[in-house]
Every structure is written in C-alpha cells, then in structure tokens.
Design a protein around this motif. Structure first.
Motif, PDB file in Angstrom:
ATOM      1  N   ASN A  23     -17.120  20.790  13.238  1.00 15.91           N
ATOM      2  CA  ASN A  23     -17.175  20.421  14.648  1.00 15.91           C
ATOM      3  C   ASN A  23     -16.478  21.870  15.522  1.00 15.91           C
ATOM      4  OD1 ASN A  23     -17.681  19.773  17.253  1.00 15.91           O
ATOM      5  ND2 ASN A  23     -16.919  17.804  16.997  1.00 15.91           N
ATOM      6  N   PRO A  24     -17.456  22.393  16.025  1.00  9.79           N
ATOM      7  CA  PRO A  24     -18.409  22.565  16.546  1.00  9.79           C
ATOM      8  C   PRO A  24     -19.457  22.534  14.903  1.00  9.79           C
ATOM      9  CG  PRO A  24     -17.446  24.348  16.827  1.00  9.79           C
ATOM     10  CD  PRO A  24     -16.869  23.306  16.828  1.00  9.79           C
ATOM     11  N   ASP A  49     -24.184  21.131  17.523  1.00  8.26           N
ATOM     12  CA  ASP A  49     -22.856  19.548  18.014  1.00  8.26           C
ATOM     13  C   ASP A  49     -21.581  20.468  18.917  1.00  8.26           C
ATOM     14  OD1 ASP A  49     -22.554  17.154  19.657  1.00  8.26           O
ATOM     15  OD2 ASP A  49     -21.443  16.711  17.254  1.00  8.26           O
ATOM     16  N   GLY A  50     -20.801  19.402  19.648  1.00 13.06           N
ATOM     17  CA  GLY A  50     -19.061  20.137  20.011  1.00 13.06           C
ATOM     18  C   GLY A  50     -19.391  20.922  20.646  1.00 13.06           C
ATOM     19  N   ASN A 113     -12.266  23.862  19.043  1.00 11.28           N
ATOM     20  CA  ASN A 113     -11.373  22.252  18.400  1.00 11.28           C
ATOM     21  C   ASN A 113      -9.765  23.399  17.862  1.00 11.28           C
ATOM     22  OD1 ASN A 113     -12.940  20.340  19.992  1.00 11.28           O
ATOM     23  ND2 ASN A 113     -13.985  20.009  18.034  1.00 11.28           N
TER      24      ASN A 113
END
Length: 350
Positions: A23-24, A49-50, A113
């Motif tokens: 993630n991503p 995603d993310g 992240n």
C-alpha cells in the motif's frame, strides 16, 4: 494428519502474504512491449490502491550481441519525476526511440506511507539479436526462480504482428496484473515473445498444438502460450497452451493448468479432473472434499459434485477453473493455495 498440517501451514502463509499486500499498490508497464528502433517507448504506472507521495523513473541501457552477452551498460539515470500525483495512470514517453541490440531496464521508485517500493523491469528492442531465441519483453526476476511465460504467435497472427505484440502487453497488464491473487506476486513472472510461429488446435479436433520449430529452445519456460485470432476451444498440454488474443478468463484458466497444475472445475464429460498432491482443487470423494473444506475457510456444504463425474470441488462457481471465457474472475481459496505453493517452490529453486 499430514494433510491437516500442510493446510494449517499454508493458512498461515496466506495470512502473511495477504497482510503484506503493498500500500500503495502500483503496477508498471511499457508500450510498445517489444519496440523497434523507430518506436519511442511510453512508461506507465497504474495504481490499484493507496496514496502515492512521489514517483521517480530511471533507465539503464545495455548493449547486447548475437549471443545475448551484454557488452556495455550505461549508468542508471533519472528521466522523470512526479510529486504528489493525484491522477493515474502516470505516463512518460521518451523523446527518441532506443537503438537496435539494446536491453533496457527501467525502474519506477514509488513512495507512499513512509515506505519506498520499486518496479524494476527489463525488455529488449526489436529485432532481438539472438537467433531463434525468445526475446525478453517484461523481465522482473531470476529466470531460475520465476515463472517464465513465452508468448508464441499462432500462424493466424502472421499478418497481424502489431496486434499480436499489443495483445501480449494487454495480457500482461490486464490479466496477470488484474487477477487479485496473481498480481500480488508481480515479481514472480517473466514474459517473452517467440520469433517463430506455432499452430493452435481446437480441443475438439483431438489433435495437440503444432509446436514452433524452436521448441527445444523454449524448455526454460514453465508456460508457452500460443496466442491466436480464431474462435477455438483452447487446450493445454506438455507445457503449451492456447488462448485467444483478447480473452482474459481463458488465459487464467489455461495458465492455471500449465503453470500450477490446477484441474478443471466444470461439469462437462471432457473436463480433466485429478487430485493434485499437495493442495488439490479436485477431490475424488465427497468425504475428502468435505474433510478439506475447513482448511480453506469453507464448510462441508461447499463440497459439490462436478456433474456426474464422481469428482468434487470446493471453489465457488466463478473461479477461473470453472468459468473461463472473457471475464476476469478471481481464483478461490483451493486454487490460491496451490498457486502459492508452486510460486514458493519455484522461488526456492525447486
């Protein structure tokens, strides 16, 4: 007891791999997938995603000779940057084409992240200088520890080679990068294009495929797919399988047979059923299927007979091994466990 232990162990492994989903989650592709020296290349990063904080794109250019030996390599250079991108896919087109006899490695560095992920992919330019050899068009890992897949043009593609090459790119990006389980292991698959044609034959003819004349040189590959234009009933055998150029579900079904030894789950008398060891997706008794159910998060009610064949399945009806054709459906738990087993065995060099 041994069967229960293996299912327990693989239940833990599946939980670990599921929790480690990036993630991503992003995927990279280049087009043309096998460019000539007159075709500028576009590099694309898709996001599943993310949140992505930044992306950098790098390239390295190597020269290769007729034996496939690298004779020179440039230093890696940064060619594009995106900061706080919000709209995907990201795409960058190189201003000039690469020269002949080149092996290109590009790297997308993706930050999100507070972590950094890299997509490192290599491909050759066309024509590939190594005579009669499959050309690398999307390479991510060691040939000895990955699933290697060679796309072979059927003779029906002789007058449609640009379409064949674009279909290879879309099968990589829209099949192997879209099925939810397979795409988690994006560093487990290398892809090649064969310079020699073959003939895909309909299963109902009772004849196997006519193999390419360089078949002996494709023994390194775990999967050799004959991509064709006709409306055939596709089949797999001997490390070869066929698929229509734009049919995703059939690609998943037939590669399921060839890459992972997953059996059919449909009801027809012509289906191929067997109980693989370890981690089958077919069981030859109802009691065995029901006994295995809990290990896959299923109940005994999920054990269903396939027609009147005295073979039983636990996968849901939409699993690719039961429903092929155009749609991309996700593999169910028994098939996912078998796939994971094969990929781990391959990664370990077995």
């Amino acid at each position: 007891m041994k069967h229960s232990y293996h299912l327990f162990l693989f239940g833990l492994l599946i939980a670990v791999f599921s929790s480690c989903k990036q993630n991503p989650e992003t995927f990279a592709i280049h087009t043309p997938i096998f460019p000539s020296n007159s075709e500028p290349v576009t590099f694309t990063l898709n996001k599943i995603d993310g949140t992505v904080a930044s992306v950098k794109l790098f390239e390295t250019i190597a020269t290769i000779n007729s034996s496939g030996t690298v004779t020179s390599t440039t230093a890696e250079s940064q060619i594009q940057t995106w900061t706080s991108p919000t709209t995907f896919p990201l795409a960058f087109t190189r201003a000039t084409a690469y020269s002949s006899n080149r092996l290109i490695t590009y790297r997308f560095e993706v930050k999100g992240n507070d972590k950094t992920y890299n997509h490192r992919i290599s491909f050759a330019t066309r024509p590939y200088p190594v005579s009669n050899a499959a050309a690398p068009v999307y390479i991510v890992g060691d040939v000895e520890r990955t699933q290697n897949i060679v796309f072979i043009p059927d003779t029906s593609m002789n007058s449609r080679m640009p379409l064949f090459r674009s279909s290879v790119a879309s099968q990589i990006d829209e099949t192997f990068h879209r099925e939810d389980w397979v795409r988690r292991f994006r560093n487990s698959y290398n892809f090649y294009i064969n310079p020699v044609t073959a003939i895909a034959r309909d299963f109902d003819t009772g004849m196997g495929h006519q193999l390419p004349s360089n078949s002996a040189q494709l023994s390194f590959a775990q999967g050799r797919v004959i991509l064709h234009f006709q409306n055939l009933r596709d089949q797999a055998g001997g490390g070869y399988f066929s698929a229509e150029l734009d049919v995703r579900g059939t690609m998943l079904h037939e590669s399921g047979h060839t890459l992972y030894r997953i059996a059919d789950e449909y009801d027809a008398a012509s289906a191929s059923h067997w109980q693989e060891d370890p981690f089958p997706n077919n069981w030859n008794t109802l009691a065995d299927a029901q006994s295995a159910a809990a290990g896959y998060g299923k109940t005994s009610a999920d054990a269903l007979e396939m027609g009147t064949s005295d073979w039983f399945r636990l996968c849901r009806t939409t699993c690719p091994m039961r429903s092929s054709g155009v749609p991309i459906n996700n593999y169910d738990e028994p098939c996912k466990t078998r796939i994971l087993h094969v990929l781990l065995q391959r990664a370990a060099g077995n």
